[in-house]
Design a protein around this motif. Structure first.
Motif, PDB file in Angstrom:
ATOM      1  N   ILE A   1       5.348  14.802  25.988  1.00 36.03           N
ATOM      2  CA  ILE A   1       5.734  16.105  26.524  1.00 36.03           C
ATOM      3  C   ILE A   1       6.693  15.866  27.684  1.00 36.03           C
ATOM      4  CG2 ILE A   1       4.916  18.206  27.635  1.00 36.03           C
ATOM      5  CD1 ILE A   1       2.196  17.708  26.231  1.00 36.03           C
ATOM      6  N   TYR A   2       7.929  16.297  27.500  1.00 34.75           N
ATOM      7  CA  TYR A   2       8.916  16.161  28.566  1.00 34.75           C
ATOM      8  C   TYR A   2       8.924  17.441  29.381  1.00 34.75           C
ATOM      9  CZ  TYR A   2      10.360  12.130  25.907  1.00 34.75           C
ATOM     10  OH  TYR A   2      10.366  10.922  25.257  1.00 34.75           O
ATOM     11  N   SER A   3       8.914  17.269  30.692  1.00 33.87           N
ATOM     12  CA  SER A   3       8.838  18.450  31.553  1.00 33.87           C
ATOM     13  C   SER A   3       9.603  18.227  32.844  1.00 33.87           C
ATOM     14  CB  SER A   3       7.377  18.771  31.877  1.00 33.87           C
ATOM     15  OG  SER A   3       6.808  17.740  32.667  1.00 33.87           O
ATOM     16  N   VAL A   4       9.861  19.362  33.515  1.00 37.55           N
ATOM     17  CA  VAL A   4      10.470  19.364  34.840  1.00 37.55           C
ATOM     18  C   VAL A   4       9.678  20.332  35.708  1.00 37.55           C
ATOM     19  CG1 VAL A   4      12.798  18.782  34.044  1.00 37.55           C
ATOM     20  CG2 VAL A   4      12.128  21.186  34.242  1.00 37.55           C
ATOM     21  N   ALA A   5       9.864  20.197  37.007  1.00 44.78           N
ATOM     22  CA  ALA A   5       9.255  21.141  37.948  1.00 44.78           C
ATOM     23  C   ALA A   5      10.182  22.352  38.069  1.00 44.78           C
ATOM     24  CB  ALA A   5       9.077  20.477  39.311  1.00 44.78           C
ATOM     25  N   PRO A   6       9.651  23.500  38.434  1.00 41.86           N
ATOM     26  CA  PRO A   6      10.484  24.700  38.555  1.00 41.86           C
ATOM     27  C   PRO A   6      11.592  24.563  39.597  1.00 41.86           C
ATOM     28  CG  PRO A   6       8.165  25.227  38.971  1.00 41.86           C
ATOM     29  CD  PRO A   6       8.247  23.769  38.713  1.00 41.86           C
ATOM     30  N   GLN A   7      11.390  23.728  40.597  1.00 44.12           N
ATOM     31  CA  GLN A   7      12.406  23.565  41.636  1.00 44.12           C
ATOM     32  C   GLN A   7      13.487  22.550  41.253  1.00 44.12           C
ATOM     33  OE1 GLN A   7       9.142  23.025  41.996  1.00 44.12           O
ATOM     34  NE2 GLN A   7       8.738  21.094  43.016  1.00 44.12           N
ATOM     35  N   ALA A   8      13.350  21.916  40.102  1.00 47.76           N
ATOM     36  CA  ALA A   8      14.403  21.009  39.631  1.00 47.76           C
ATOM     37  C   ALA A   8      15.668  21.824  39.366  1.00 47.76           C
ATOM     38  CB  ALA A   8      13.958  20.309  38.348  1.00 47.76           C
ATOM     39  N   THR A   9      16.807  21.168  39.484  1.00 49.04           N
ATOM     40  CA  THR A   9      18.040  21.881  39.178  1.00 49.04           C
ATOM     41  C   THR A   9      18.240  21.920  37.661  1.00 49.04           C
ATOM     42  OG1 THR A   9      19.450  19.916  39.215  1.00 49.04           O
ATOM     43  CG2 THR A   9      19.130  21.097  41.326  1.00 49.04           C
ATOM     44  N   VAL A  10      19.024  22.866  37.240  1.00 51.20           N
ATOM     45  CA  VAL A  10      19.368  22.968  35.819  1.00 51.20           C
ATOM     46  C   VAL A  10      20.046  21.672  35.379  1.00 51.20           C
ATOM     47  CG1 VAL A  10      20.915  24.149  34.201  1.00 51.20           C
ATOM     48  CG2 VAL A  10      19.469  25.483  35.758  1.00 51.20           C
ATOM     49  N   TYR A  11      20.869  21.118  36.230  1.00 45.04           N
ATOM     50  CA  TYR A  11      21.561  19.870  35.909  1.00 45.04           C
ATOM     51  C   TYR A  11      20.555  18.744  35.620  1.00 45.04           C
ATOM     52  CZ  TYR A  11      25.009  16.143  36.045  1.00 45.04           C
ATOM     53  OH  TYR A  11      25.801  15.074  35.713  1.00 45.04           O
TER      54      TYR A  11
ATOM     55  N   ASP B   1      18.619  29.080  27.080  1.00 47.09           N
ATOM     56  CA  ASP B   1      18.559  29.560  28.466  1.00 47.09           C
ATOM     57  C   ASP B   1      19.809  29.120  29.226  1.00 47.09           C
ATOM     58  OD1 ASP B   1      15.981  30.815  28.349  1.00 47.09           O
ATOM     59  OD2 ASP B   1      15.064  28.832  28.486  1.00 47.09           O
ATOM     60  N   TYR B   2      20.202  27.885  29.021  1.00 50.66           N
ATOM     61  CA  TYR B   2      21.386  27.367  29.705  1.00 50.66           C
ATOM     62  C   TYR B   2      22.630  28.166  29.324  1.00 50.66           C
ATOM     63  CZ  TYR B   2      25.181  24.327  31.105  1.00 50.66           C
ATOM     64  OH  TYR B   2      26.338  23.844  31.671  1.00 50.66           O
ATOM     65  N   ALA B   3      22.824  28.354  28.043  1.00 49.80           N
ATOM     66  CA  ALA B   3      24.025  29.060  27.577  1.00 49.80           C
ATOM     67  C   ALA B   3      24.076  30.492  28.080  1.00 49.80           C
ATOM     68  CB  ALA B   3      24.084  29.034  26.050  1.00 49.80           C
TER      69      ALA B   3
ATOM     70  N   VAL C   1      16.118  30.456  35.834  1.00 44.20           N
ATOM     71  CA  VAL C   1      16.644  30.728  34.490  1.00 44.20           C
ATOM     72  C   VAL C   1      15.685  30.394  33.352  1.00 44.20           C
ATOM     73  CG1 VAL C   1      19.052  30.529  35.197  1.00 44.20           C
ATOM     74  CG2 VAL C   1      17.816  28.483  34.465  1.00 44.20           C
ATOM     75  N   MET C   2      14.525  29.859  33.669  1.00 43.30           N
ATOM     76  CA  MET C   2      13.574  29.496  32.616  1.00 43.30           C
ATOM     77  C   MET C   2      13.008  30.750  31.943  1.00 43.30           C
ATOM     78  SD  MET C   2      10.195  28.382  34.756  1.00 43.30           S
ATOM     79  CE  MET C   2       9.150  29.597  35.556  1.00 43.30           C
ATOM     80  N   THR C   3      12.457  30.558  30.774  1.00 42.54           N
ATOM     81  CA  THR C   3      11.724  31.618  30.095  1.00 42.54           C
ATOM     82  C   THR C   3      10.275  31.489  30.543  1.00 42.54           C
ATOM     83  OG1 THR C   3      13.221  31.579  28.208  1.00 42.54           O
ATOM     84  CG2 THR C   3      11.030  32.535  27.851  1.00 42.54           C
ATOM     85  N   ALA C   4       9.789  32.510  31.233  1.00 43.91           N
ATOM     86  CA  ALA C   4       8.432  32.451  31.792  1.00 43.91           C
ATOM     87  C   ALA C   4       7.398  33.131  30.890  1.00 43.91           C
ATOM     88  CB  ALA C   4       8.412  33.084  33.176  1.00 43.91           C
TER      89      ALA C   4
ATOM     90  N   SER D   1      28.271  32.405  34.831  1.00 47.82           N
ATOM     91  CA  SER D   1      29.110  31.610  35.742  1.00 47.82           C
ATOM     92  C   SER D   1      28.322  31.000  36.896  1.00 47.82           C
ATOM     93  CB  SER D   1      30.261  32.465  36.287  1.00 47.82           C
ATOM     94  OG  SER D   1      31.073  32.923  35.235  1.00 47.82           O
ATOM     95  N   ARG D   2      27.114  30.532  36.598  1.00 53.33           N
ATOM     96  CA  ARG D   2      26.315  29.840  37.618  1.00 53.33           C
ATOM     97  C   ARG D   2      26.625  28.352  37.582  1.00 53.33           C
ATOM     98  NH1 ARG D   2      20.318  32.531  36.968  1.00 53.33           N
ATOM     99  NH2 ARG D   2      20.476  33.516  38.991  1.00 53.33           N
ATOM    100  N   ALA D   3      26.315  27.676  38.658  1.00 56.10           N
ATOM    101  CA  ALA D   3      26.531  26.229  38.747  1.00 56.10           C
ATOM    102  C   ALA D   3      25.220  25.502  38.433  1.00 56.10           C
ATOM    103  CB  ALA D   3      27.022  25.852  40.134  1.00 56.10           C
ATOM    104  N   SER D   4      25.268  24.572  37.495  1.00 53.81           N
ATOM    105  CA  SER D   4      24.077  23.823  37.075  1.00 53.81           C
ATOM    106  C   SER D   4      23.431  23.037  38.207  1.00 53.81           C
ATOM    107  CB  SER D   4      24.438  22.842  35.962  1.00 53.81           C
ATOM    108  OG  SER D   4      24.964  23.512  34.868  1.00 53.81           O
TER     109      SER D   4
END
Length: 144
Positions: A15-25, A55-57, A75-78, A64-67
């Motif tokens: 399971i690959y995951s990130v924290a909510p405070q991680a950047t989109v990049y 979500d990214y697209a 931007v996540m789906t909650a 026009s947000r910066a990653s």
């Protein structure tokens, strides 16, 4: 066939995951490195959302947000749609089709146990159908 069969059949059930405070990049880097289309968002050990290429697209590029300056939380789906391991593969197909989603987190009594993709579901159905065809051919030819 049950969802547990898909989880068992996956060559890698990481399971690959990130924290909510991680950047989109950062999330995109992980997705590119692991060649996956979505990552789960985990906060304090609990599933908080999912971040996907869609979500990214739609929420980053088209707005026009910066990653590097946008957090995954923004931007996540909650509102997640999930499935239980004892549900049928047909249930997953129906959910994915009706809700237009490609990834389903698998929760067992509220605990995250995996994630399945539409590719996992289709592959499992193809394997199951092939096994049935082989069995029927063996029965018909008397070589069972």
């Amino acid at each position: 066939m049950k969802i547990t069969a898909i989880l068992r059949g996956k060559s890698i059930n990481t399971i690959y995951s990130v924290a909510p405070q991680a950047t989109v990049y950062e999330a995109l880097e992980l997705m590119a490195e692991k060649n996956i289309g979505a990552v789960l968002v985990i906060e304090n050990g609990r599933l908080a959302g999912i971040f996907s290429e869609r979500d990214y697209a739609r929420k980053v590029v088209l707005q026009s947000r910066a990653s590097r300056d946008t957090t995954v939380r923004e931007v996540m789906t909650a509102n997640l749609i999930t499935i239980a391991p004892d549900q049928r593969i047909e249930d997953a197909m129906r959910l994915m089709s009706e809700k237009h989603i490609r990834h389903l987190p698998v929760l067992d009594e509220g605990q995250l146990v995996g994630i399945i993709s539409i590719n996992d579901v289709v592959s499992a159905i193809i394997r199951d159908q092939k096994a049935r065809i082989d069995s029927l051919e063996s029965y018909i030819t008397g070589s069972y």
